[in-house]
Design an enzyme around this catalytic site. Structure first.
Site, short mmCIF file in Angstrom:
data_model
loop_
_atom_site.label_atom_id
_atom_site.label_comp_id
_atom_site.label_asym_id
_atom_site.label_seq_id
_atom_site.Cartn_x
_atom_site.Cartn_y
_atom_site.Cartn_z
CE1 TYR A 17 18.14 17.38 -9.30
CE2 TYR A 17 17.11 15.24 -8.93
CZ TYR A 17 17.90 16.08 -9.70
OH TYR A 17 18.45 15.60 -10.87
N PRO A 35 24.16 20.72 -14.45
CG PRO A 35 25.61 19.92 -12.82
CD PRO A 35 25.40 21.08 -13.73
CE1 TYR A 90 15.93 15.08 -12.79
CE2 TYR A 90 15.52 12.78 -13.34
CZ TYR A 90 16.28 13.73 -12.68
OH TYR A 90 17.38 13.35 -11.95
#
Length: 392
Positions: free
Chosen positions: A201, A293, A385
């Site tokens: 990320y 998302p 997560y």
């Protein structure tokens, strides 16, 4: 036609619910408006929480997942040309995530459904849900050129954000909450081995980027782009150059490039519909909620809905009690709002606002610094997560 549970939608939510009900001895029928080929090729999510993997194993649908899925021990955050690894097992008490494409989950569930039952009808378009407050609701649908009726004890609306199930709720009893984000994702599939062992990320100067994968030979990558972007405006070389710039770090690392086989633009939106039950009609998955998302919650939220719903139907089947069914909306929405909050936090922390200023920039960097400097903050992100335990 007559069944106990009529399921509208043959995506992962509807198929998994049917599989769990079948194993519990509860008959059902699945109506899917699209063809089998379309359903099995529809590109969607690929990151599975620990609870989703457990649910597929419980359903007897994890043979290929266990053989081919890529277990990840965490994720990597990149910003300011630095890399920071979050070790999920160390932060969560052992929980991991698994990469296994939704297309493959659907293929596995379709094959089991067609081999063992219960009935799965493709190109069966649901037209209306009627008598939802009675003991025998009816789903009217069109299949093989003629209109038919499926009479049920219960109806599960697993037909996504554009299906008819949610619209069958009375307007006076429906509430919806939505937020549209000022950016979209340009997503690509590329025939090239991933450049990383775990998801990256990244927050770059010009926006967010994500490096994911579908297998050891296929990469899935995303770029933040303006809303309304036409994928044709982004030739392959431009995509790879921008990805390389946003992933760049002061270390020996390079982005692998290869043929791009698919590209598309996805708008970013949060949406929650309340309640998730009206009479004998219950919603699951995208029919009730949508998240951006960034937090990888969409498919996993759908699976958690289905797990609660399957247990509720199982309790009714075994004991005659509707207690868990009566709590279905309450239980699911508590989790939905936590996932919505987490997805919003991840999205706003990592994306560059088109109307942002230096103050916004510094706040985002401070949020990222807190996660990488504080075990408590890192553990909070990792727990959400990897997936919070199902509270039942």
């Amino acid at each position: 036609m007559r069944t106990t549970v009529g399921i509208i939608g043959g995506g992962p939510a509807g198929l998994l619910l049917a599989r769990l009900l079948h194993r519990a001895g509860i008959d059902c029928v699945v109506l899917e408006s699209r063809t089998r080929q379309y359903v099995e090729q529809r590109q969607r999510a690929g990151m599975l929480e620990q609870g989703t993997v457990d649910a597929l194993r419980e359903a007897g649908a994890a043979d290929r997942l266990d053989a081919e899925g890529l277990v990840h021990q965490g994720i990597e955050l990149r910003f300011d040309r630095e890399r920071h690894h979050l070790d999920f097992p160390a932060l969560t008490g052992g929980r991991t995530v698994t990469i296994y494409a939704q297309t493959e989950i659907v293929k596995d569930l379709v094959a089991l459904q067609l081999a063992e039952g219960p009935p799965l009808l493709f190109e069966a378009e649901a037209l209306a849900v009627e008598k939802t407050e009675s003991e025998a609701p009816v789903v009217r649908f069109r299949h093989e050129g003629r209109e038919q009726a499926l009479t049920c004890d219960w109806v599960a609306g697993c037909d996504g954000s554009h299906g008819i199930a949610r619209d069958s709720f009375p307007a006076a009893r429906s509430r919806s909450y939505a937020h549209d984000y000022p950016y979209s994702w340009l997503g690509i599939l590329a025939e090239v081995p991933p450049s990383c062992d775990e998801l990256i990320y990244a927050r770059g100067e010009h926006g967010f980027a994500l490096h994911s994968m579908r297998s050891t030979s296929v990469s899935r990558l995303y770029l933040q782009v303006p809303n309304g972007t036409d994928p044709d405006e982004w030739p392959d070389d431009r995509i790879w150059d921008e990805l390389a710039a946003r992933f760049a770090i002061d270390a020996d690392w390079a982005l692998r490039r290869g043929p791009i086989t698919a590209k598309s633009v996805t708008p970013m939106r949060s949406y929650v519909h309340e309640p998730m039950r009206h009479g004998r009609l219950l919603l699951a998955g995208d029919a009730a909620h949508i998240v951006p998302p960034t937090g990888a919650k969409g498919l996993n939220l759908a699976v958690s809905d289905v797990r609660v719903l399957a247990r509720a139907f199982g309790e009714l089947h075994r004991t005659g009690s509707e207690q868990l069914l009566d709590r279905y909306s309450e239980l699911c929405l508590a989790r939905v709002w936590q996932a919505t909050r987490f997805s919003y936090d991840m999205t706003t922390m990592l994306h560059v606002r088109p109307d942002g200023d230096t103050f916004d920039d510094r706040l985002q960097r401070a949020r990222l610094r807190r996660i990488t400097a504080s075990r408590h903050a890192a553990a909070e992100l990792a727990a959400n997560y990897a997936g919070l335990p199902l509270a039942l």
